[in-house]
Scaffold this active site. Structure first.
Site, PDB file in Angstrom:
ATOM      1  N   GLU A 227     -29.849  91.534 -70.615  1.00 52.46           N
ATOM      2  CA  GLU A 227     -29.701  91.524 -71.972  1.00 52.46           C
ATOM      3  C   GLU A 227     -30.594  90.745 -72.729  1.00 52.46           C
ATOM      4  O   GLU A 227     -30.171  89.381 -72.773  1.00 52.46           O
ATOM      5  CB  GLU A 227     -28.144  91.338 -72.541  1.00 52.46           C
ATOM      6  CG  GLU A 227     -27.268  92.467 -71.920  1.00 52.46           C
ATOM      7  CD  GLU A 227     -27.329  93.663 -72.923  1.00 52.46           C
ATOM      8  OE1 GLU A 227     -27.604  93.425 -74.049  1.00 52.46           O
ATOM      9  OE2 GLU A 227     -26.897  94.764 -72.593  1.00 52.46           O
ATOM     10  N   CYS A 262     -29.729  87.611 -81.190  1.00 56.51           N
ATOM     11  CA  CYS A 262     -30.525  88.539 -80.584  1.00 56.51           C
ATOM     12  C   CYS A 262     -31.099  89.577 -81.497  1.00 56.51           C
ATOM     13  O   CYS A 262     -32.175  90.066 -81.368  1.00 56.51           O
ATOM     14  CB  CYS A 262     -30.064  88.777 -79.314  1.00 56.51           C
ATOM     15  SG  CYS A 262     -28.430  89.907 -79.258  1.00 56.51           S
TER      16      CYS A 262
HETATM   17  P1  NAD Z   1     -29.957  80.012 -72.416  1.00 52.05           P
HETATM   18  O1  NAD Z   1     -30.883  78.842 -72.777  1.00 52.05           O
HETATM   19  O2  NAD Z   1     -28.695  79.492 -72.915  1.00 52.05           O
HETATM   20  O3  NAD Z   1     -30.251  80.484 -71.145  1.00 52.05           O
HETATM   21  C1  NAD Z   1     -29.548  81.558 -70.754  1.00 52.05           C
HETATM   22  C2  NAD Z   1     -28.925  81.436 -69.239  1.00 52.05           C
HETATM   23  O4  NAD Z   1     -30.050  81.355 -68.611  1.00 52.05           O
HETATM   24  C3  NAD Z   1     -28.310  80.153 -69.294  1.00 52.05           C
HETATM   25  O5  NAD Z   1     -26.965  80.426 -68.650  1.00 52.05           O
HETATM   26  C4  NAD Z   1     -29.137  79.075 -68.624  1.00 52.05           C
HETATM   27  O6  NAD Z   1     -28.280  78.377 -67.815  1.00 52.05           O
HETATM   28  C5  NAD Z   1     -29.647  80.086 -67.714  1.00 52.05           C
HETATM   29  N1  NAD Z   1     -31.138  79.687 -67.331  1.00 52.05           N
HETATM   30  C6  NAD Z   1     -32.065  79.032 -68.115  1.00 52.05           C
HETATM   31  N2  NAD Z   1     -33.319  78.807 -67.185  1.00 52.05           N
HETATM   32  C7  NAD Z   1     -32.998  79.277 -65.968  1.00 52.05           C
HETATM   33  C8  NAD Z   1     -33.839  79.317 -64.860  1.00 52.05           C
HETATM   34  N3  NAD Z   1     -35.016  78.780 -64.875  1.00 52.05           N
HETATM   35  N4  NAD Z   1     -33.224  79.877 -63.678  1.00 52.05           N
HETATM   36  C9  NAD Z   1     -32.042  80.310 -63.930  1.00 52.05           C
HETATM   37  N5  NAD Z   1     -31.406  80.245 -64.826  1.00 52.05           N
HETATM   38  C10 NAD Z   1     -31.734  79.849 -66.311  1.00 52.05           C
HETATM   39  O7  NAD Z   1     -30.296  80.938 -73.494  1.00 52.05           O
HETATM   40  P2  NAD Z   1     -31.985  81.594 -74.112  1.00 52.05           P
HETATM   41  O8  NAD Z   1     -32.447  82.022 -73.015  1.00 52.05           O
HETATM   42  O9  NAD Z   1     -32.538  80.561 -74.891  1.00 52.05           O
HETATM   43  O10 NAD Z   1     -31.378  82.656 -75.057  1.00 52.05           O
HETATM   44  C11 NAD Z   1     -31.931  83.265 -76.201  1.00 52.05           C
HETATM   45  C12 NAD Z   1     -32.683  84.601 -75.732  1.00 52.05           C
HETATM   46  O11 NAD Z   1     -31.596  85.323 -75.247  1.00 52.05           O
HETATM   47  C13 NAD Z   1     -33.294  85.122 -76.835  1.00 52.05           C
HETATM   48  O12 NAD Z   1     -34.394  85.792 -76.393  1.00 52.05           O
HETATM   49  C14 NAD Z   1     -32.095  86.055 -77.277  1.00 52.05           C
HETATM   50  O13 NAD Z   1     -32.948  87.180 -78.021  1.00 52.05           O
HETATM   51  C15 NAD Z   1     -31.651  86.674 -75.985  1.00 52.05           C
HETATM   52  N6  NAD Z   1     -30.369  86.984 -76.271  1.00 52.05           N
HETATM   53  C16 NAD Z   1     -29.961  88.240 -75.989  1.00 52.05           C
HETATM   54  C17 NAD Z   1     -29.014  88.935 -76.394  1.00 52.05           C
HETATM   55  C18 NAD Z   1     -28.478  90.208 -75.933  1.00 52.05           C
HETATM   56  O14 NAD Z   1     -27.451  90.402 -75.999  1.00 52.05           O
HETATM   57  N7  NAD Z   1     -29.464  91.358 -75.888  1.00 52.05           N
HETATM   58  C19 NAD Z   1     -27.768  88.028 -76.768  1.00 52.05           C
HETATM   59  C20 NAD Z   1     -28.018  86.799 -76.933  1.00 52.05           C
HETATM   60  C21 NAD Z   1     -29.340  86.250 -76.744  1.00 52.05           C
END
Ligand code: NAD
Length: 493
Positions: A227, A262
């Site tokens: 997602e 998102c």
């Molecule tokens: P985040 O930084 O919370 O990361 C998401 C998860 O990935 C966390 O649990 C984190 O611990 C893990 N993570 C981070 N780096 C990692 C790595 N190198 N290896 C393994 N795991 C790792 O969240 P984010 O990525 O900043 O979230 C924002 C993004 O998510 C945006 O692109 C947004 O559009 C997308 N998003 C999508 C949805 C959806 O439902 N489609 C919902 C919310 C956010």
């Protein structure tokens, strides 16, 4: 007496490393194979407990969301608490139906027979969630995982630590700790989890980490739901109710976590001559929503962290958008606030038009005629959502039929994710797989094909020795040709 080493060992907090992750998965798998999670009773009792957990903890949830994001209580309730409650109630209401095998038609090739599709749990699944809707994005997939009968580990985001630790505490208090766990932590803990063999991984977050998740999953051929996000465009035609449109766009952008959603509108496309009136209307709505001093409005979330604040500041400070800010642009690092900001006619190769914004900045791109907007959208990665405001039937059809996006909304923004009868998920760069409502149950279920046969009606024609007559009969049967069957059976030519 304990040695110095023993004292040190017992006072050092245990790190969640690969070994700990391995133990955890083994523990869950050993319980999963007992069949405990498969019964209707277990699933519904856990869903009831989850609902009770959210109902009893509304104040703590709102407090955690305020600590992590200064999320207003109204947004916390509508976008997180109410969504989870509805999701849980729907799963409880429909669970028996969802669990029932679905009858399927068979054909002459297997006559006599019956068939069905049986939904079985994948097994032990991992949910990794993001920080922007830290309750919703964590608990909603877990509802699907439990409804489908899986053992589940949730890894919430370290960027929203208050919600992460609240979830760890509440899950322990309310849910079956032998098969539903929360692992808190950041990259090292997630990496340790990803080294294990899971039966499904459900990841919410950015595309860069999604590639790390998918590579880890590939080692074990583990299926994934990703997602993700992207740049969700809003195409605004001129023959519309402008007040309603501007109110909906402003609410979807700045009234949903201040753009940190998102599906938030990432940029607007409109015609050159319509842009000034649209901008006036957006500005008017912003004042109505947040007053003359939005930096001090209690109705606006802050930016989640100083890293994300710096990232957004970099988009604003890009030389290519210098002089393009036509509204807002105030920033305050000490409070992590950025005011609702509108930019006009930013170059296509500027950072703000090439990266997902995920914050309160809204660029407006102008085109010669509104249909050009479709080409503009299609020249970029497939977005998670695409929005159109128009009254023209033909333009609506063109938009729906020609734009590939996770979801499309006509004459509003973001609301499709509240409709649990349609799937929510991305396509291409915005993700793969979907959930919400029954789609969540399906996301965590393997659809097992089952064919039932008896011992009568065993046609000798399918067995060796093969003869031209048998082949003629089989061809006629598969073609459904009665005449051919009679000819083959009775040797007529
Ligand atoms: P985040 O930084 O919370 O990361 C998401 C998860 O990935 C966390 O649990 C984190 O611990 C893990 N993570 C981070 N780096 C990692 C790595 N190198 N290896 C393994 N795991 C790792 O969240 P984010 O990525 O900043 O979230 C924002 C993004 O998510 C945006 O692109 C947004 O559009 C997308 N998003 C999508 C949805 C959806 O439902 N489609 C919902 C919310 C956010």
């Amino acid at each position: 007496m304990a040695t110095e080493d023993q004292v040190k060992k017992s006072t050092t907090p245990k790190v969640f490393d690969s070994e700990a992750a391995d133990c955890l998965v083994k523990e869950l798998r050993s319980t999963f194979v007992t069949g405990k999670t498969k019964s209707y009773e277990w699933r519904s009792s856990q869903l009831k407990n989850l609902l009770k957990m959210v109902e009893n903890s509304e104040k703590q949830i709102c407090d955690a969301l305020f600590t992590d994001l200064s999320k207003p209580e109204m947004e916390a309730f509508i976008h997180e608490i109410a969504m989870i409650k509805n999701s849980c109630k729907l799963a409880l209401k429909k669970l028996k139906d969802w669990m029932k095998p679905e009858k399927a038609k068979t054909n002459i090739g297997t006559f006599p027979s019956s068939a069905e599709v049986v939904s079985e749990p994948f097994g032990v699944v991992l949910v990794i969630s993001a920080w922007n809707y830290p309750l919703l994005l964590s608990v909603d997939p877990v509802i699907g995982a439990i409804a489908a009968g899986n053992a589940v580990v949730l890894k919430p985001s370290e960027i929203s630590p208050a919600m992460s630790s609240l979830l760890a505490k509440l899950f322990r208090e309310y849910l079956d700790d032998s098969v539903i766990k929360v692992v808190e932590g950041a990259v090292p803990e997630t990496t340790a989890l990803l080294e294990q063999k899971w039966d499904k991984i459900f990841y919410t977050g950015n595309g860069k980490v999604a590639r790390v998740v998918m590579a880890a999953a590939a080692k074990h051929l583990t299926p994934v739901v990703l997602e993700l996000g992207g740049k969700s465009p809003v195409l605004v035609d001129s023959n519309i109710d402008l007040t309603v449109a501007a109110r909906r766009i402003a609410s979807g952008k700045w009234g949903c976590n201040n753009g940190q959603a998102c599906v938030a509108p990432d940029y607007i496309i409109t015609t050159k001559d319509y842009a000034p009136v649209l901008i006036d209307s957006l500005k008017h709505q912003l004042v109505k929503f947040f007053g003359e001093d939005p930096m001090n409005s209690p109705d606006m979330s802050r930016v989640v962290s100083s890293n994300h604040f710096d990232r957004l500041k970099r988009l604003l400070d890009d030389d290519k958008v210098s002089g393009k800010i036509i509204h807002g642009g105030q920033t305050d690092k000490s409070s992590l606030k950025i005011s609702p900001t509108i930019l006009l006619d930013v170059p296509e190769d500027s950072l703000i038009m090439t990266e997902e914004i995920f914050g309160p900045l809204l660029p407006i791109v102008t085109v010669g005629k509104i249909e050009d907007g479709i080409e503009f959208i299609n020249s970029r990665s497939k977005p998670l959502a695409a929005y159109l405001f128009t009254n023209k039937k033909q333009l609506k059809e063109q938009f729906v039929n020609n734009i590939s996006a996770g979801g499309v909304v006509i004459n509003d923004v973001t609301l499709h994710l509240m409709v649990d009868t349609i799937p929510f998920g991305g396509v291409g760069e915005s993700g793969m797989g979907s959930y919400h409502g029954k789609f969540s149950f399906d996301a965590f279920s393997h659809k097992k094909a089952v064919l039932y046969r008896g011992f009568s009606g065993d046609a000798p024609a399918r067995y060796p020795p093969y003869t031209p007559g048998k082949l003629r009969l089989l061809k006629a049967l598969l073609d459904g040709s009665i005449l051919g069957i009679i000819r083959a059976l009775f040797g007529f030519s």
